[in-house]
Design an enzyme around this catalytic site. Structure first.
Site, PDB file in Angstrom:
ATOM      1  N   TYR A 114       6.192  -9.922  43.414  1.00  0.00           N
ATOM      2  CA  TYR A 114       5.175 -10.512  44.288  1.00  0.00           C
ATOM      3  C   TYR A 114       4.920 -11.972  43.904  1.00  0.00           C
ATOM      4  CZ  TYR A 114       4.142  -5.614  45.533  1.00  0.00           C
ATOM      5  OH  TYR A 114       4.221  -4.300  45.959  1.00  0.00           O
ATOM      6  N   LYS A 158      12.479  -1.249  33.974  1.00  0.00           N
ATOM      7  CA  LYS A 158      13.815  -0.907  34.469  1.00  0.00           C
ATOM      8  C   LYS A 158      14.795  -1.845  33.761  1.00  0.00           C
ATOM      9  CE  LYS A 158      16.112   1.722  37.319  1.00  0.00           C
ATOM     10  NZ  LYS A 158      16.285   3.146  37.115  1.00  0.00           N
ATOM     11  N   ASP A 189      11.371   4.939  37.022  1.00  0.00           N
ATOM     12  CA  ASP A 189      11.629   6.042  37.957  1.00  0.00           C
ATOM     13  C   ASP A 189      11.350   7.394  37.297  1.00  0.00           C
ATOM     14  OD1 ASP A 189      13.773   5.305  36.372  1.00  0.00           O
ATOM     15  OD2 ASP A 189      15.281   5.366  37.952  1.00  0.00           O
ATOM     16  N   ASP A 213       2.074  -1.246  41.316  1.00  0.00           N
ATOM     17  CA  ASP A 213       1.532  -0.980  42.649  1.00  0.00           C
ATOM     18  C   ASP A 213       1.919   0.433  43.081  1.00  0.00           C
ATOM     19  OD1 ASP A 213       0.541  -1.180  45.195  1.00  0.00           O
ATOM     20  OD2 ASP A 213       1.843  -2.821  45.841  1.00  0.00           O
ATOM     21  N   ASP A 217      -0.406   4.246  43.136  1.00  0.00           N
ATOM     22  CA  ASP A 217      -0.583   5.079  44.339  1.00  0.00           C
ATOM     23  C   ASP A 217      -0.084   6.499  44.071  1.00  0.00           C
ATOM     24  OD1 ASP A 217      -1.433   2.763  45.752  1.00  0.00           O
ATOM     25  OD2 ASP A 217      -0.471   3.451  47.593  1.00  0.00           O
TER      26      ASP A 217
HETATM   27 MG    MG Z   1      -0.845  -0.669  46.822  1.00  0.00          MG
END
Ligand code: MG
Ligand code: NAI
Length: 322
Positions: A114, A158, A189, A213, A217
């Site tokens: 980002y 990663k 992962d 992020d 979630d």
């Molecule tokens: Mg989010």
């Protein structure tokens, strides 16, 4: 203490008022001022957050934030990313707590995928994943600071594929060694799955922007969904508190959104200002309302946002009078 309130769009307008009321009950001396940011402002002015709004946000002692709907504009740059960059809110802290587990996801919040460095060419589009030594060091230090008072740190990465994550992982390991924090590393992962299968194995998890992020979630699964998870965006000078969820246009305006994530974000705001008792009171009030069987639809209940909010504010007022 001056709190900027951004309701934003969609269910932000429904859940933030409940969070604000919770703060008003517990901290009558706080003052609040609204700041208009979001889709509606973008429609009216072409900019979702203008310079004046940014100055207002920067002038606050803390920001209580709802959510913003992303406008359908190919050149649109996320307002929230803009705010995080401009106020340098480098640590995104997302606690996930339930029976048998107490996890904090610490997400680097200003760079990674980002970074905002991206462009579109004729046949491809590119986004640059930037991981800097400085950015990694400060988020690693922040996470180590949290982990020191708790038990251990896991570095989600990663590094088997990404050079940028080799740098990130190594700096985190260095900082953990320096801080004397027990630290392990795990590929993101595998970590995403293991977090759901064995949540009690985790304490503080530090990771880069997009991984954090997604991971936070996913972690919402452990506590009943996105309506439950709060977050704090922390910088050296500024701090912004918001639910992990977005503006949920699919349920907006129907009085069914769960306000707990927003109310818990208000609790994080209180804790950030040193008011641990206030933060705890909010958690107790939520428990008390749940134990009376009052829940919103996402949790299998029938209470609306407003009804849940009223019950919660009632409990909080009782707790505050004690
Ligand atoms: Mg989010
Ligand atoms: P979302 O988090 O808004 O919704 C995902 C799903 O979870 C939806 O089915 C929604 O109904 C449900 N949900 C979310 N919060 C809930 C709550 N409090 N109570 C009950 N159910 C809830 O994510 P989505 O749909 O991907 O994005 C919607 C819009 O929000 C987009 O424009 C997106 O760009 C924006 N967004 C904004 C964020 C922010 O401002 N921080 C973060 C994430 C998305």
């Amino acid at each position: 203490m001056k709190i900027a309130v951004v309701e934003g769009d969609g269910i932000g307008r429904e859940v933030v008022p409940v969070a604000r009321q919770a703060l008003e009950v517990l901290r009558p001396e706080m003052s609040f001022f609204p700041v208009d940011v979001g889709y509606a402002v973008w429609e009216a002015t072409g900019s979702a957050c203008d310079d004046e709004a940014m100055r207002d946000l920067a002038s606050a002692d803390a920001i209580l934030f709802g959510a913003i709907t992303t406008p359908p504009d190919p050149d649109y740059r996320s307002v929230l990313l803009q705010i995080r960059h401009q106020l340098d809110l480098y640590a995104n802290v997302r606690p996930v707590k339930g029976p048998g587990f107490d996890i904090v996801v610490v997400r680097e919040n200003t760079e990674g995928l980002y970074s905002g460095i991206e462009w579109t060419e004729a046949d491809r589009a590119c986004t640059v994943r930037v991981v800097s030594r400085r950015g990694s060091r400060r988020i690693a230090r922040y996470a180590c600071g949290l982990a020191r008072g708790r038990s251990q740190l896991t570095v989600g990465n990663k590094a088997n594929v990404l050079k940028s994550d080799v740098l990130f992982r190594n700096i985190c390991l260095e900082e953990a060694a320096r801080a004397g924090v027990p630290c392990s590393t795990q590929y993101i992962d595998a970590l995403a799955l293991d977090l759901l299968m064995q949540p009690s194995r985790y304490d503080v998890i530090v990771t880069t922007n997009i991984f954090g992020d997604i991971l936070s979630d996913i972690a919402a699964y452990l506590v009943g969904g996105l309506g439950m998870l709060p977050s704090a965006n922390i910088g050296r000078r500024h701090a912004l508190f918001e639910p992990v969820h977005g503006s949920a246009p699919d349920i907006a305006g129907r009085d069914i959104a769960n306000p707990v994530a927003a109310v818990r974000s208000a609790a994080l705001l209180l804790a950030h200002t040193g008011d641990a008792a206030g933060a705890l009171a909010i958690e107790h009030a939520i428990e008390a309302v749940f134990s009376r069987g009052i829940k919103t639809r996402d949790l299998g209940g029938t209470a609306g946002t407003r009804a849940f909010g009223e019950a919660l504010i009632g409990e909080l007022s009782r707790l505050a009078r004690r």
